[in-house]
Design a protein around this motif. Sequence first.
Motif, PDB file in Angstrom:
ATOM      1  N   ILE A 179       0.846  -1.205   0.000  1.00  0.00           N
ATOM      2  CA  ILE A 179       0.000   0.000   0.000  1.00  0.00           C
ATOM      3  C   ILE A 179       0.881   1.255   0.000  1.00  0.00           C
ATOM      4  O   ILE A 179       0.616   2.209  -0.719  1.00  0.00           O
ATOM      5  CB  ILE A 179      -0.941   0.016   1.226  1.00  0.00           C
ATOM      6  N   TYR A 180       1.935   1.246   0.808  1.00  0.00           N
ATOM      7  CA  TYR A 180       2.855   2.387   0.855  1.00  0.00           C
ATOM      8  C   TYR A 180       3.456   2.639  -0.524  1.00  0.00           C
ATOM      9  O   TYR A 180       3.478   3.771  -1.006  1.00  0.00           O
ATOM     10  CB  TYR A 180       3.966   2.140   1.879  1.00  0.00           C
ATOM     11  N   GLN A 181       3.923   1.582  -1.173  1.00  0.00           N
ATOM     12  CA  GLN A 181       4.528   1.729  -2.498  1.00  0.00           C
ATOM     13  C   GLN A 181       3.519   2.263  -3.510  1.00  0.00           C
ATOM     14  O   GLN A 181       3.848   3.113  -4.336  1.00  0.00           O
ATOM     15  CB  GLN A 181       5.114   0.395  -2.964  1.00  0.00           C
ATOM     16  N   SER A 182       2.288   1.788  -3.432  1.00  0.00           N
ATOM     17  CA  SER A 182       1.255   2.236  -4.378  1.00  0.00           C
ATOM     18  C   SER A 182       0.798   3.662  -4.095  1.00  0.00           C
ATOM     19  O   SER A 182       0.665   4.467  -5.005  1.00  0.00           O
ATOM     20  CB  SER A 182       0.042   1.302  -4.319  1.00  0.00           C
ATOM     21  N   ALA A 183       0.549   3.947  -2.818  1.00  0.00           N
ATOM     22  CA  ALA A 183      -0.034   5.240  -2.455  1.00  0.00           C
ATOM     23  C   ALA A 183       0.986   6.368  -2.408  1.00  0.00           C
ATOM     24  O   ALA A 183       0.734   7.453  -2.921  1.00  0.00           O
ATOM     25  CB  ALA A 183      -0.742   5.136  -1.105  1.00  0.00           C
ATOM     26  N   ILE A 184       2.125   6.134  -1.789  1.00  0.00           N
ATOM     27  CA  ILE A 184       3.106   7.204  -1.589  1.00  0.00           C
ATOM     28  C   ILE A 184       4.104   7.253  -2.740  1.00  0.00           C
ATOM     29  O   ILE A 184       4.237   8.262  -3.424  1.00  0.00           O
ATOM     30  CB  ILE A 184       3.858   7.033  -0.256  1.00  0.00           C
ATOM     31  N   LEU A 185       4.809   6.152  -2.953  1.00  0.00           N
ATOM     32  CA  LEU A 185       5.835   6.144  -3.995  1.00  0.00           C
ATOM     33  C   LEU A 185       5.213   6.248  -5.385  1.00  0.00           C
ATOM     34  O   LEU A 185       5.735   6.948  -6.241  1.00  0.00           O
ATOM     35  CB  LEU A 185       6.707   4.892  -3.882  1.00  0.00           C
ATOM     36  N   GLY A 186       4.100   5.563  -5.595  1.00  0.00           N
ATOM     37  CA  GLY A 186       3.415   5.624  -6.888  1.00  0.00           C
ATOM     38  C   GLY A 186       2.952   7.021  -7.215  1.00  0.00           C
ATOM     39  O   GLY A 186       3.049   7.483  -8.346  1.00  0.00           O
ATOM     40  N   GLN A 187       2.476   7.729  -6.212  1.00  0.00           N
ATOM     41  CA  GLN A 187       2.022   9.104  -6.402  1.00  0.00           C
ATOM     42  C   GLN A 187       3.192  10.013  -6.772  1.00  0.00           C
ATOM     43  O   GLN A 187       3.087  10.851  -7.652  1.00  0.00           O
ATOM     44  CB  GLN A 187       1.353   9.601  -5.122  1.00  0.00           C
ATOM     45  N   GLU A 189       6.131   9.061  -8.146  1.00  0.00           N
ATOM     46  CA  GLU A 189       6.686   8.680  -9.450  1.00  0.00           C
ATOM     47  C   GLU A 189       5.864   9.241 -10.603  1.00  0.00           C
ATOM     48  O   GLU A 189       6.398   9.696 -11.598  1.00  0.00           O
ATOM     49  CB  GLU A 189       6.736   7.155  -9.578  1.00  0.00           C
ATOM     50  N   HIS A 190       4.556   9.159 -10.433  1.00  0.00           N
ATOM     51  CA  HIS A 190       3.685   9.571 -11.529  1.00  0.00           C
ATOM     52  C   HIS A 190       3.258  11.032 -11.416  1.00  0.00           C
ATOM     53  O   HIS A 190       2.614  11.560 -12.342  1.00  0.00           O
ATOM     54  CB  HIS A 190       2.441   8.693 -11.584  1.00  0.00           C
ATOM     55  N   GLY A 191       3.615  11.659 -10.314  1.00  0.00           N
ATOM     56  CA  GLY A 191       3.235  13.056 -10.123  1.00  0.00           C
ATOM     57  C   GLY A 191       1.730  13.246 -10.109  1.00  0.00           C
ATOM     58  O   GLY A 191       1.214  14.296 -10.449  1.00  0.00           O
ATOM     59  N   LYS A 192       1.006  12.213  -9.729  1.00  0.00           N
ATOM     60  CA  LYS A 192      -0.446  12.262  -9.733  1.00  0.00           C
ATOM     61  C   LYS A 192      -0.949  12.250  -8.309  1.00  0.00           C
ATOM     62  O   LYS A 192      -0.287  11.776  -7.392  1.00  0.00           O
ATOM     63  CB  LYS A 192      -1.030  11.044 -10.450  1.00  0.00           C
ATOM     64  N   LYS A 193      -2.157  12.715  -8.168  1.00  0.00           N
ATOM     65  CA  LYS A 193      -2.827  12.609  -6.887  1.00  0.00           C
ATOM     66  C   LYS A 193      -3.604  11.299  -6.847  1.00  0.00           C
ATOM     67  O   LYS A 193      -3.971  10.770  -7.888  1.00  0.00           O
ATOM     68  CB  LYS A 193      -3.783  13.783  -6.678  1.00  0.00           C
ATOM     69  N   LEU A 194      -3.852  10.813  -5.649  1.00  0.00           N
ATOM     70  CA  LEU A 194      -4.637   9.605  -5.525  1.00  0.00           C
ATOM     71  C   LEU A 194      -6.056   9.817  -6.006  1.00  0.00           C
ATOM     72  O   LEU A 194      -6.601  10.901  -5.866  1.00  0.00           O
ATOM     73  CB  LEU A 194      -4.703   9.180  -4.031  1.00  0.00           C
ATOM     74  N   LYS A 195      -6.626   8.770  -6.578  1.00  0.00           N
ATOM     75  CA  LYS A 195      -8.017   8.847  -6.991  1.00  0.00           C
ATOM     76  C   LYS A 195      -8.865   8.715  -5.742  1.00  0.00           C
ATOM     77  O   LYS A 195      -8.765   7.754  -5.017  1.00  0.00           O
ATOM     78  CB  LYS A 195      -8.357   7.699  -7.951  1.00  0.00           C
ATOM     79  N   VAL A 196      -9.688   9.700  -5.495  1.00  0.00           N
ATOM     80  CA  VAL A 196     -10.624   9.625  -4.365  1.00  0.00           C
ATOM     81  C   VAL A 196     -11.984  10.044  -4.853  1.00  0.00           C
ATOM     82  O   VAL A 196     -12.136  10.764  -5.823  1.00  0.00           O
ATOM     83  CB  VAL A 196     -10.182  10.527  -3.182  1.00  0.00           C
ATOM     84  N   ALA A 197     -12.991   9.552  -4.126  1.00  0.00           N
ATOM     85  CA  ALA A 197     -14.359   9.900  -4.523  1.00  0.00           C
ATOM     86  C   ALA A 197     -14.799  11.150  -3.806  1.00  0.00           C
ATOM     87  O   ALA A 197     -14.308  11.521  -2.817  1.00  0.00           O
ATOM     88  CB  ALA A 197     -15.283   8.745  -4.196  1.00  0.00           C
TER      89      ALA A 197
END
Length: 197
Positions: A179-187, A189-197
Amino acid sequence: MKTLTYVSTKDVNDLTWPVTTANTNLYSPALSVFTDFQKAGPRVIESSTRADELVLLMRKEHVRMKIVVDAKNHFIGVISLEDLSEDVFIKQVANGYQRSELMVADLMRAKETLLALSYTSLQKSDIESLLFSQRNNKFQHLLVIDEDTKTIRGLISSNDVARQLRLDIDVAFSSFQHIYQSAILGQKEHGKKLKVA
């Protein structure tokens, strides 16, 4: 004896849903992903339960972890589906055990080997801080201790964090590290914000 009242459902169109924060993100309070045992009781299993029976029970209940207690309901450890994998059973049988003889006590992670998060510190944290502190945790569950009462107050599931953040990952194989790699590092790397509703 009391008389109960029955009402027709004919004119009822809506369901009651739990109150949730629709825009959970990394800066939301960590308590928003916390399962508080004062509100939802812990899922427990006695250490003397047969391990192979527990596998079936947990799958039936759609539960990935249970808190292990002794005959007096005292906390002695945790057991997850990871601890009950087929590989674990095969290794135990290779070591001379009969599959049907293995008890939860034989496969659980004892409380002496576990680390838990302080409830007081959780109250002051956000999800980002929680994930950062768990960046090397390869497990799916994290116990939370109320230090004032010396009790297990609740837990945090990596699956609940992933669902709340609406991460595009398979929660069946997630861990806090994942989850850390996807949420923090992934964000980052991709310079994107997390998808939230």
